[in-house]
Design a protein around this motif. Structure first.
Motif, PDB file in Angstrom:
ATOM      1  N   TRP A 163      14.330   0.478   3.626  1.00  0.00           N
ATOM      2  CA  TRP A 163      13.943   0.334   2.070  1.00  0.00           C
ATOM      3  C   TRP A 163      15.039   0.312   1.277  1.00  0.00           C
ATOM      4  O   TRP A 163      14.833  -0.522   0.324  1.00  0.00           O
ATOM      5  N   ARG A 164      16.167   0.865   1.555  1.00  0.00           N
ATOM      6  CA  ARG A 164      17.299   0.679   0.672  1.00  0.00           C
ATOM      7  C   ARG A 164      17.538  -0.894   0.968  1.00  0.00           C
ATOM      8  O   ARG A 164      17.976  -1.463  -0.285  1.00  0.00           O
ATOM      9  N   TYR A 165      17.645  -1.467   2.173  1.00  0.00           N
ATOM     10  CA  TYR A 165      17.805  -3.016   2.120  1.00  0.00           C
ATOM     11  C   TYR A 165      16.642  -3.744   1.327  1.00  0.00           C
ATOM     12  O   TYR A 165      17.075  -4.780   0.319  1.00  0.00           O
ATOM     13  N   ALA A 166      15.523  -3.465   1.511  1.00  0.00           N
ATOM     14  CA  ALA A 166      14.550  -4.216   0.843  1.00  0.00           C
ATOM     15  C   ALA A 166      14.473  -4.170  -0.586  1.00  0.00           C
ATOM     16  O   ALA A 166      14.233  -5.028  -1.440  1.00  0.00           O
ATOM     17  N   ILE A 206       5.408  -4.551  -1.858  1.00  0.00           N
ATOM     18  CA  ILE A 206       4.122  -5.269  -2.383  1.00  0.00           C
ATOM     19  C   ILE A 206       4.688  -4.967  -3.872  1.00  0.00           C
ATOM     20  O   ILE A 206       4.426  -6.175  -4.670  1.00  0.00           O
ATOM     21  N   GLU A 207       4.569  -3.929  -4.246  1.00  0.00           N
ATOM     22  CA  GLU A 207       5.098  -3.738  -5.760  1.00  0.00           C
ATOM     23  C   GLU A 207       6.349  -4.132  -6.289  1.00  0.00           C
ATOM     24  O   GLU A 207       6.462  -4.677  -7.338  1.00  0.00           O
ATOM     25  N   ALA A 222       7.862  -6.886  -4.959  1.00  0.00           N
ATOM     26  CA  ALA A 222       7.665  -8.329  -5.268  1.00  0.00           C
ATOM     27  C   ALA A 222       7.066  -8.440  -6.526  1.00  0.00           C
ATOM     28  O   ALA A 222       7.202  -9.509  -7.192  1.00  0.00           O
ATOM     29  N   LYS A 223       5.957  -7.818  -6.856  1.00  0.00           N
ATOM     30  CA  LYS A 223       5.263  -8.133  -8.008  1.00  0.00           C
ATOM     31  C   LYS A 223       5.951  -8.117  -9.059  1.00  0.00           C
ATOM     32  O   LYS A 223       5.844  -8.892 -10.189  1.00  0.00           O
ATOM     33  N   LYS A 224       6.949  -7.179  -9.371  1.00  0.00           N
ATOM     34  CA  LYS A 224       7.923  -7.271 -10.355  1.00  0.00           C
ATOM     35  C   LYS A 224       8.697  -8.423 -10.541  1.00  0.00           C
ATOM     36  O   LYS A 224       9.385  -8.704 -11.641  1.00  0.00           O
ATOM     37  N   GLN A 225       8.735  -9.205  -9.235  1.00  0.00           N
ATOM     38  CA  GLN A 225       9.599 -10.389  -9.277  1.00  0.00           C
ATOM     39  C   GLN A 225       8.621 -11.768  -9.243  1.00  0.00           C
ATOM     40  O   GLN A 225       8.948 -12.675  -9.073  1.00  0.00           O
ATOM     41  N   ASN A 226       7.385 -11.521  -9.938  1.00  0.00           N
ATOM     42  CA  ASN A 226       6.284 -12.574  -9.897  1.00  0.00           C
ATOM     43  C   ASN A 226       6.099 -12.878  -8.505  1.00  0.00           C
ATOM     44  O   ASN A 226       5.823 -13.987  -8.395  1.00  0.00           O
ATOM     45  N   CYS A 227       6.112 -12.160  -7.555  1.00  0.00           N
ATOM     46  CA  CYS A 227       5.901 -12.500  -6.032  1.00  0.00           C
ATOM     47  C   CYS A 227       4.650 -12.009  -5.375  1.00  0.00           C
ATOM     48  O   CYS A 227       4.478 -10.747  -5.442  1.00  0.00           O
ATOM     49  N   HIS A 228       3.813 -12.834  -4.684  1.00  0.00           N
ATOM     50  CA  HIS A 228       2.825 -12.435  -3.961  1.00  0.00           C
ATOM     51  C   HIS A 228       3.288 -11.904  -2.429  1.00  0.00           C
ATOM     52  O   HIS A 228       3.541 -12.916  -1.781  1.00  0.00           O
ATOM     53  N   ILE A 229       3.176 -10.797  -2.006  1.00  0.00           N
ATOM     54  CA  ILE A 229       3.373 -10.800  -0.615  1.00  0.00           C
ATOM     55  C   ILE A 229       1.902 -10.721   0.452  1.00  0.00           C
ATOM     56  O   ILE A 229       0.991 -10.358  -0.050  1.00  0.00           O
ATOM     57  N   MET A 230       2.194 -11.400   1.220  1.00  0.00           N
ATOM     58  CA  MET A 230       1.062 -11.571   2.346  1.00  0.00           C
ATOM     59  C   MET A 230       1.384 -10.982   3.819  1.00  0.00           C
ATOM     60  O   MET A 230       2.517 -11.439   4.134  1.00  0.00           O
ATOM     61  N   SER A 261      -6.519   6.112   4.747  1.00  0.00           N
ATOM     62  CA  SER A 261      -6.025   6.444   3.544  1.00  0.00           C
ATOM     63  C   SER A 261      -6.932   5.829   2.571  1.00  0.00           C
ATOM     64  O   SER A 261      -6.363   5.967   1.246  1.00  0.00           O
ATOM     65  N   HIS A 262      -7.680   5.107   2.720  1.00  0.00           N
ATOM     66  CA  HIS A 262      -8.658   4.717   1.513  1.00  0.00           C
ATOM     67  C   HIS A 262      -8.094   3.483   0.782  1.00  0.00           C
ATOM     68  O   HIS A 262      -8.293   3.551  -0.335  1.00  0.00           O
ATOM     69  N   ILE A 263      -7.307   2.865   1.363  1.00  0.00           N
ATOM     70  CA  ILE A 263      -6.442   1.539   0.498  1.00  0.00           C
ATOM     71  C   ILE A 263      -6.791   0.385   1.135  1.00  0.00           C
ATOM     72  O   ILE A 263      -6.314  -0.618   0.414  1.00  0.00           O
ATOM     73  N   GLU A 264      -7.566   0.305   2.012  1.00  0.00           N
ATOM     74  CA  GLU A 264      -7.686  -1.065   2.628  1.00  0.00           C
ATOM     75  C   GLU A 264      -8.197  -2.174   1.650  1.00  0.00           C
ATOM     76  O   GLU A 264      -8.162  -3.288   1.639  1.00  0.00           O
ATOM     77  N   SER A 265      -9.158  -1.533   0.806  1.00  0.00           N
ATOM     78  CA  SER A 265      -9.832  -2.557  -0.448  1.00  0.00           C
ATOM     79  C   SER A 265      -8.562  -2.976  -1.242  1.00  0.00           C
ATOM     80  O   SER A 265      -8.798  -4.084  -1.741  1.00  0.00           O
ATOM     81  N   VAL A 266      -7.680  -2.358  -1.460  1.00  0.00           N
ATOM     82  CA  VAL A 266      -6.778  -2.467  -2.479  1.00  0.00           C
ATOM     83  C   VAL A 266      -5.760  -3.503  -1.679  1.00  0.00           C
ATOM     84  O   VAL A 266      -5.286  -4.313  -2.489  1.00  0.00           O
ATOM     85  N   LEU A 267      -5.643  -3.410  -0.486  1.00  0.00           N
ATOM     86  CA  LEU A 267      -4.522  -4.388   0.043  1.00  0.00           C
ATOM     87  C   LEU A 267      -5.316  -5.494   0.902  1.00  0.00           C
ATOM     88  O   LEU A 267      -4.656  -6.387   1.316  1.00  0.00           O
ATOM     89  N   THR A 268      -6.764  -5.782   0.511  1.00  0.00           N
ATOM     90  CA  THR A 268      -7.330  -6.841   1.201  1.00  0.00           C
ATOM     91  C   THR A 268      -6.734  -8.194   0.828  1.00  0.00           C
ATOM     92  O   THR A 268      -6.393  -9.252   1.557  1.00  0.00           O
TER      93      THR A 268
END
Length: 105
Positions: free
Chosen positions: A29-32, A64-65, A67-75, A90-97
């Motif tokens: 994460w530090r690198y990312a 993902i967040e 990248a969004k701050k850099q106007n980039c969409h992660i797939m 975690s009930h987040i699959e719909s958010v990450l679809t």
């Protein structure tokens, strides 16, 4: 600067490698966080991830967040079954679809 679990083959493609867990996430994460891109979309391949736990899942959500701050969409591609299960539990699959490739290259 580089990280052994982060391989960027070109501007719009990154592969994560090995075990992404509570032991490896802090340095990864530090690198990312230093990663900058001008691409509109970047594919993160998980094909060579051997194991991923909830810490790895959270790191991907933060990536993902970031990248969004850099106007980039992660797939995400080649999402391991273990990670899909974590998304469901975690009930987040719909958010990450919109961030998961359903067809692999």
């Amino acid at each position: 600067m580089s990280h052994p679990q982060w391989q960027q083959s070109n501007f719009d493609s990154v592969s994560l490698l090995g075990t992404i867990d509570r032991e490896s996430v802090p340095s990864l994460w530090r690198y990312a966080q230093t990663w900058k891109t001008s691409e509109k979309e970047v594919e993160i391949s998980l094909k060579n991830v051997e194991r991923i736990d909830s810490a790895g899942m959270v790191m991907l959500i933060h990536l993902i967040e970031h990248a969004k701050k850099q106007n980039c969409h992660i797939m995400l591609s080649f999402v391991p079954e273990q990670l899909s299960t974590l998304f469901k539990l975690s009930h987040i699959e719909s958010v990450l679809t919109e961030h998961i490739h359903t067809k692999q290259r």
